[in-house]
Design a protein around this motif. Structure first.
Motif, short mmCIF file in Angstrom:
data_model
loop_
_atom_site.label_atom_id
_atom_site.label_comp_id
_atom_site.label_asym_id
_atom_site.label_seq_id
_atom_site.Cartn_x
_atom_site.Cartn_y
_atom_site.Cartn_z
N CYS A 6 0.83 -1.19 0.00
CA CYS A 6 0.00 0.00 0.00
C CYS A 6 0.87 1.25 0.00
O CYS A 6 1.99 1.25 0.52
N LYS A 7 0.34 2.31 -0.61
CA LYS A 7 1.00 3.62 -0.62
C LYS A 7 -0.07 4.69 -0.49
O LYS A 7 -1.13 4.61 -1.11
N LYS A 8 0.22 5.72 0.27
CA LYS A 8 -0.69 6.85 0.41
C LYS A 8 -0.24 7.96 -0.53
O LYS A 8 0.85 8.51 -0.38
N LEU A 9 -1.09 8.29 -1.49
CA LEU A 9 -0.75 9.30 -2.48
C LEU A 9 -1.01 10.70 -1.93
O LEU A 9 -1.86 10.89 -1.07
N PRO A 10 -0.27 11.70 -2.43
CA PRO A 10 -0.54 13.08 -2.01
C PRO A 10 -1.90 13.54 -2.49
O PRO A 10 -2.43 13.04 -3.49
#
Length: 327
Positions: free
Chosen positions: A310-314
């Motif tokens: 998982c990655k949290k995008l800006p």
């Protein structure tokens, strides 16, 4: 870069969506320039299908007053209806589902989406797959799957059939899911090794699939299961002859760029097999982290163990939100 890997499962039920996943990529830093184009959203008019043709038109129904008598000559041809210039509506409306104004705006945005940049060895641009590009995309996915699973060539025809059915179903889900294709054009070099002004013809270099919300999610996603309402990246592959050029990295970046514009959810998910060291390192460099990993029991189902990452995008204002702000 390590050999491309692909995991694919089939169902003989034509109503069952075909879940499959591919991980491929290598880290690369852009050489010169990056361009991202986002077109103006569609006006909010109801969409009507002309039953006498294959054209999709936009009509305004805001006025309830009866039409005034015509003053034109009897032999004068009526003014043609304005066409909705979006080839993606053909597959989407073929399902018979109603498209909301927001969906129309997103379809128009997808039509004009473009991610392009210049690499050291050539030029890469990524956009939404068109109908006429489906066969070449099927061939690329089939080649990658057969390579990763060491399948005999006798399965090629059957494999392409299932992949085609899957892509048709996924294409009909736009704008909730989309298949991106990347085209690459090599730079010519003379005998002295210097770059020539002319460039070779472009070729399909890779593909990746993106789903934006619950309506675009696979009905049977790979394990560990990601949240269905969250954006999800899968089925990324790069043509064997064009690997180690950064194409996989920029397919990932293009997917993230599109998600930032199309979804209000900032967390994006993807899978990576534990044996795929090169893609795993690329995802870590891109800011992804492992959320969950398959247990060893998954081996009993003849599947490879996978990481859910998982990655949290800006936060980026979507085209729909931007349009609403100015109204």
């Amino acid at each position: 870069m390590a050999a491309a890997t692909l995991s694919l499962s089939f169902s003989l039920d034509p109503q069952h969506q075909l879940p499959h996943h591919f991980c491929c990529g290598t880290h690369f830093k852009p050489h010169q320039t990056l361009l991202f184009n986002s077109p103006t959203p569609l006006p909010k008019y109801p969409l009507l299908l002309n039953p006498k043709s294959d054209r999709y038109i936009v009509k305004s129904s805001s006025s309830s007053s009866p039409p005034s008598p015509s003053t034109t000559a009897p032999d004068t041809e009526p003014e043609p209806e304005p066409e909705l210039a979006s080839p993606y509506l053909v597959d989407t409306l073929g399902t018979g589902r109603f498209l909301t104004n927001e969906e129309l705006e997103k379809l128009k945005f997808l039509e004009g989406f473009s991610y392009s940049l210049e690499l050291e060895s050539g030029i890469l641009w990524v956009r939404v797959m068109r109908a006429e590009e489906m066969d070449m995309t099927i061939a690329l996915l089939a080649e990658s799957f057969a390579e990763s699973m060491v399948l005999p060539t006798a399965y090629d025809t059957l494999l392409r059939f299932f992949i085609k059915q899957y892509l048709i179903e996924r294409r009909a889900l736009m704008p909730h899911a989309v298949t991106l294709v990347g085209f690459f054009r090599k730079k010519k070099q003379d005998n002295a090794g210097e770059e020539d002004e002319e460039e070779e013809a472009e070729e399909l270099a890779g593909t990746v699939e993106v789903s934006f919300d619950k309506r675009g999610a696979n009905t049977s996603p790979p394990t560990p299961t990601p949240p269905k309402n969250a954006p999800y990246i899968c089925n990324m592959t790069v043509k064997h002859q064009l690997r180690r050029r950064g194409i996989g990295w920029h397919l990932l970046k293009a997917s993230e760029e599109l998600i930032s514009q199309m979804s209000s959810t900032r967390e994006v998910y993807l899978h990576c097999r534990m044996i795929d060291e090169a893609p795993f390192n690329m995802y870590i460099k891109a800011g992804y982290h492992v959320v969950k990993t398959d247990t060893i029991l998954i081996l009993l189902m003849l599947q490879r163990r996978k990481h859910l990452m998982c990655k949290k995008l800006p936060v980026v204002m979507s085209p729909v939100e931007s349009d609403e702000e100015w109204r």
